[in-house]
Motif scaffolding. Structure first.
Motif, short mmCIF file in Angstrom:
data_model
loop_
_atom_site.label_atom_id
_atom_site.label_comp_id
_atom_site.label_asym_id
_atom_site.label_seq_id
_atom_site.Cartn_x
_atom_site.Cartn_y
_atom_site.Cartn_z
N HIS A 591 8.93 50.32 43.94
CA HIS A 591 8.56 51.22 42.84
C HIS A 591 8.50 50.44 41.53
N LYS A 592 7.70 50.97 40.61
CA LYS A 592 7.69 50.50 39.23
C LYS A 592 8.09 51.68 38.34
N LEU A 593 8.94 51.40 37.35
CA LEU A 593 9.43 52.45 36.46
C LEU A 593 8.83 52.23 35.08
N TYR A 594 7.87 53.09 34.71
CA TYR A 594 7.17 52.96 33.43
C TYR A 594 7.80 53.89 32.40
N GLY A 595 7.83 53.46 31.15
CA GLY A 595 8.30 54.35 30.11
C GLY A 595 8.69 53.65 28.83
N HIS A 596 9.32 52.49 28.94
CA HIS A 596 9.79 51.79 27.75
C HIS A 596 8.63 51.17 26.98
N GLY A 597 8.84 51.02 25.66
CA GLY A 597 7.79 50.48 24.81
C GLY A 597 7.88 48.99 24.57
N TRP A 627 16.71 55.47 28.99
CA TRP A 627 16.08 56.29 30.02
C TRP A 627 17.01 56.37 31.23
N LEU A 628 17.10 57.57 31.80
CA LEU A 628 17.83 57.76 33.06
C LEU A 628 16.83 58.05 34.16
N TRP A 629 17.00 57.34 35.28
CA TRP A 629 16.08 57.46 36.42
C TRP A 629 16.84 57.97 37.63
N GLY A 632 15.82 57.26 44.29
CA GLY A 632 15.13 57.91 45.41
C GLY A 632 13.75 58.37 45.00
N SER A 633 13.72 59.38 44.15
CA SER A 633 12.42 59.84 43.64
C SER A 633 11.92 58.93 42.52
N TRP A 634 12.85 58.26 41.85
CA TRP A 634 12.56 57.35 40.74
C TRP A 634 11.81 58.05 39.61
N LYS A 635 12.17 59.32 39.40
CA LYS A 635 11.62 60.06 38.25
C LYS A 635 12.53 59.85 37.04
N ALA A 636 11.91 59.86 35.86
CA ALA A 636 12.69 59.83 34.63
C ALA A 636 13.25 61.22 34.39
N VAL A 637 14.59 61.34 34.39
CA VAL A 637 15.22 62.66 34.30
C VAL A 637 15.87 62.90 32.93
N ALA A 638 15.97 61.88 32.09
CA ALA A 638 16.55 62.09 30.75
C ALA A 638 16.20 60.92 29.86
N ARG A 639 16.14 61.20 28.56
CA ARG A 639 15.93 60.15 27.55
C ARG A 639 16.98 60.36 26.47
N LEU A 640 17.91 59.42 26.35
CA LEU A 640 19.07 59.55 25.48
C LEU A 640 18.81 58.84 24.15
N HIS A 641 19.06 59.56 23.05
CA HIS A 641 18.85 58.99 21.73
C HIS A 641 20.20 58.87 21.02
N SER A 642 20.46 57.68 20.48
CA SER A 642 21.68 57.51 19.69
C SER A 642 21.60 56.29 18.79
N HIS A 643 21.07 55.18 19.34
CA HIS A 643 21.12 53.91 18.62
C HIS A 643 19.81 53.66 17.85
N SER A 644 19.90 52.73 16.91
CA SER A 644 18.72 52.38 16.10
C SER A 644 18.22 50.97 16.38
N LEU A 645 18.99 50.17 17.13
CA LEU A 645 18.58 48.82 17.53
C LEU A 645 18.83 48.65 19.02
#
Length: 839
Positions: A591-597, A627-629, A632-645
């Motif tokens: 699998h490939k996990l896409y999402g990060h910039g 990102w939380l993956w 098994g399904s390798w779906k993105a199930v959450a995106r956590l925001h807290s840090h600035s760097l």
């Protein structure tokens, strides 16, 4: 037994490291050990055991060259020596002398040589004149060649002394190859050959303690001289009357020059009878005048056979012809190593005297780019090459009365900074990733007949060979097949799954007989993997395909020169050699996990193998999301925001209820993680706090509680506790360290409740172990944690550059408190495993 009463013994179990990719970096000593540069360290390994024995710290820059005193050429003079010496030169111009004691196998840092070079040392050569006397020459890109007199100690407690005899300035075109020899017939005269960027071989003559004078130059090569080596004197009519000099060049050729005393038997009788009939008659060259003696130099032979630059040539070491070691025989045999991926052994034909290539060995894998050097073993039965991929290749002649050179086991490792490591879920092996764009598996290879304290570790697979530097890795720890996720200097995480060939190899390594049903799961259907042309994706090879029709061209997997050959997955029944690792132990990418910039920077997996968290390099809050993956399904199930760097490290608590993250923004965050369903995850930011004055590099949870540690560039380690599962309180600080803290790993000791062992790794490469003990209290109270130093590891055992990651084996449960294993990786290209015993 209290925490403070425990005493720890730490021993070295394994070192994995690759060789710096530079010429003259390797030296095979008369003691049988091989030295090489691994980033800023000098590593030493034993070819017989195929294990790296130690690394020597001291250099502040990358090690360029090493040289043993005595080296393999003078093994016949080293029979009774108790101490051997090693010289190492680095890219800053410093040269360090080390002493190795054969009796107790201990190393001593003697001294850095004074009056060192102003720029990088490129070559060191030497000659042993007597048991107490020798000469050493070093050359540098600063255009100088330094010549040193070496006085070996005459008694066991004495010291080795170096005296600078002369510094020769050679001009704007520096020398890169050196060789020293005694001139035959005239005792006390030394000849120095040097070659470099002006395509000529320059000969200097001098006394043991006198001035060296330039006498002549040898022309013929049409490109840079890369290697020079003098033979020991050859004997005619019982008298040593000539020496041979071999030179190699980037013009792909090798030349053999003969230096003969003019009034010697060879020069008065003319050439040998067999040579009078040959086509290779001598071409007379210049005269070499040494005091009252005169030597004729002639071109003995021109060897053409390599298809690329010839980086290294070396005469076979002399063979002792009697038990008293007073007489020796110089074999007419030359080893050459080239960037055409081959090493050749050249010998003169018995009938015609024409030099021929009699042995050719090499590396056939597609990812090799040639050899930087070749070396004989002291007794001449083995040859060693080091290559562009930081790898070693060893062949031994196993034939009786004929040549049969077979590849042998050899230490291996990364040839660039090792960025991350992860233990297999049951500790069977350790996985490492590096900026050398490879992922490697190291495991102990059990041997029923072995009586060693530790099973020797070897690299048993290279699951990923990539096109980008790899920054992070996480092994999926849940049930099922072995899987890992890696992140590189690209915006995609990649998931890999172990093929059948690896599972069977692991069984051989652990001496376990586990059968696999052919139709059980994906792992048993996939035999191995193939590499794509760009080196990014690895395609599966299925069992049916492997058992099916052969290649359409009937070859062993090579279609054309333009395409990459098909891999042949192999089940290894013994530790593999480099050729097997580089190509036949790949894992398929699933699998490939896409999402990060941006480029991936950190990965972690929870302890049930259900969630993987990933972060990337970031300079703004939106990009710094985690990102939380779902495994098994390798779906993105959450995106956590807290840090600035950039989030530098993440770790799940051992009950998987919380995720701890630390960042370049000097803050840590603790998230509560709640799994509602198969692919539903809810999260809540419990706490975010600025914890340190500088970047926070690392963090680690207490395996038996909700305390955690953070380590920072401000040289401090702080202990925190999650109180009432909602707030985070500061508990205590460890005393300030001498360097930035870059790695932490907390081990909980099951036999001693509320007691832990915290491993601390620093930017200077040193590692310390600290006792942490907590005194009770309710869940809502801040625990009372006391810290005391347990052991500071010997610098000879530690890294020489920044420790990038620390990891305890089976850190969740440690049933046997008396023996634990700690793994570390660092910027010095090393993966290290330590055995920690409680006394």
């Amino acid at each position: 037994m209290s925490a403070s009463a425990r005493e720890f013994g730490v021993s070295r179990a394994f070192i994995g490291a690759g060789c710096n990719r530079i010429v003259n970096n390797v030296s095979w000593g008369a003691c049988g050990l091989v030295a090489f540069g691994a980033q800023n360290a000098v590593a030493v390994f034993c070819p017989e055991a195929a294990q790296i024995l130690t690394t020597l710290p001291g250099h502040k820059a990358s090690v360029n060259c090493t040289f043993w005193l005595p080296n393999n050429k003078f093994a016949f003079k080293a029979k009774h020596l108790e101490h051997h010496y090693l010289l190492s030169g680095d890219a800053d111009g410093a040269t360090i002398l080390w002493e190795y004691s054969l009796l107790d196998r201990k190393w001593t840092h003697i001294m850095p040589l004074p009056q060192s070079h102003k720029k990088g040392v490129t070559c060191i050569a030497g000659v042993i004149i007597s048991p107490t006397d020798g000469l050493v020459a070093s050359t540098s890109s600063d255009g100088a060649v330094n010549i040193w007199e070496v006085a070996f100690p005459s008694t066991s407690g004495g010291k080795c002394n170096f005296t600078l005899l002369e510094s020769i300035y050679v001009g704007l075109k520096p020398m890169v190859a050196l060789s020293l020899a005694e001139l035959p017939g005239d005792v006390g005269k030394i000849v120095l050959a040097m070659g470099g960027l002006d395509n000529k071989v320059h000969l200097y003559c001098g006394e043991r303690s006198g001035k060296f004078v330039r006498t002549c130059e040898l022309k013929g090569h049409i490109d840079w001289i890369r290697s020079l080596d003098f033979s020991l004197p050859t004997v005619t009519d019982g008298e040593p009357d000539s020496i041979l000099l071999v030179s190699s060049s980037q013009d792909k050729s090798i030349r053999i020059w003969k230096v003969t005393e003019r009034n010697s038997p060879a020069s008065t009788k003319g050439t040998y009878k067999k040579e009078e009939m040959s086509l290779a008659s001598y071409i007379e060259g210049p005269l070499l005048v040494a005091g009252s003696s005169c030597y004729q130099i002639s071109l003995e032979s021109l060897l053409i056979g390599h298809e690329d630059w010839v980086y290294s040539v070396q005469w076979q070491p002399p063979l002792v012809s009697s038990t008293t070691a007073t007489t020796y025989h110089q074999p007419l045999s030359i080893l050459s190593a080239s960037m055409d991926k081959t090493m050749m052994i050249w010998k003169p034909e018995k009938t015609t005297g024409i030099w021929m290539n009699v042995v050719s060995v090499g590396e056939l894998s597609h990812c090799a780019l040639g050899f930087y050097g070749g070396h004989w073993s002291p007794n001449g039965d083995s040859i060693l090459a080091h290559g562009y991929g930081g790898s070693f290749h060893l062949w031994r002649n196993v034939g009786y009365g004929f040549d049969d050179w077979q590849p042998q086991r050899i230490p291996s490792g990364h040839f660039a900074a090792v960025s991350d490591i992860s233990w297999a879920r049951c500790g069977e092996y350790i996985l490492s990733v590096s900026h050398d764009q490879t992922t490697r598996v190291f495991a102990p290879w059990k041997n029923e007949a072995s009586l060693q304290k530790f099973d020797p570790w070897h690299e048993i697979a290279r699951p990923q060979v990539h096109g980008h530097d790899i920054n992070c890795v996480a092994i999926v720890k849940g049930k099922g097949n072995h899987r890992f996720v890696s992140g590189a200097d690209e915006k995609v995480s990649r998931v890999f799954e172990a093929p059948l060939s690896f599972l069977k190899t692991l069984n051989h390594a652990s001496l376990q007989a586990i059968s696999f049903a052919e139709d059980d799961q994906l792992a048993t259907q996939v035999l191995g993997a193939n590499m794509s042309a760009l080196g990014l994706s690895q395609k599966p090879i299925y069992v049916q395909a492997a058992n099916g029709t052969p290649n359409r061209n009937g070859s062993d997997g090579f279609d054309t020169l333009e395409t990459i050959p098909d891999a042949v997955p192999v089940v290894l029944t013994e530790p593999p050699v480099e050729e097997q690792l580089a190509w036949h132990t790949l894992w398929p990418e699933t699998h490939k996990l896409y999402g990060h910039g941006n480029e991936l920077f950190s990965l972690c997996c929870d302890h049930e193998g259900k969630l993987v968290a990933s972060s990337c390099k970031a300079q703004s809050a939106p990009v710094a999301e985690i990102w939380l993956w779902q495994v098994g399904s390798w779906k993105a199930v959450a995106r956590l925001h807290s840090h600035s760097l950039t989030v530098t490290q993440m770790e799940f608590s051992h009950d998987n209820k919380m995720l701890l993250t630390v960042s370049r923004d000097r803050q840590f965050s603790v998230f509560s993680i709640d799994r509602r369903g198969f692919d539903e995850v809810s999260y809540c930011l419990l706490a975010r706090q600025e914890a340190h004055k500088r970047i926070i590099w690392t963090c680690s949870w207490n395996p038996f509680g909700h305390e955690f540690a953070t380590g920072s560039r401000d040289k401090t380690v702080k202990i925190w506790a999650v109180v009432a599962e909602s707030t985070v309180k500061h508990v205590t600080n460890l005393p300030q360290f001498g360097s930035s803290v870059t790695a932490l790993s907390w081990l909980g000791l099951d036999c001693l409740k509320n007691v832990g062992l915290l491993a601390v790794g620093m930017e200077n490469g040193l590692i310390e172990l600290w006792n942490l003990s907590s005194i009770g209290g309710e869940v809502t109270e801040i625990p009372d944690v006391t810290a005391s130093p347990a052991v500071r590891l010997d610098p000879l055992m530690c890294h020489v550059s920044s420790v990038n990651r620390l990891a305890w084996r089976n850190s969740e449960k440690c049933a046997d408190c008396r023996s634990m294993q700690l793994a570390s990786c660092g910027a010095d290209h090393c993966v290290r495993i330590f055995e920690v015993d409680v006394d």
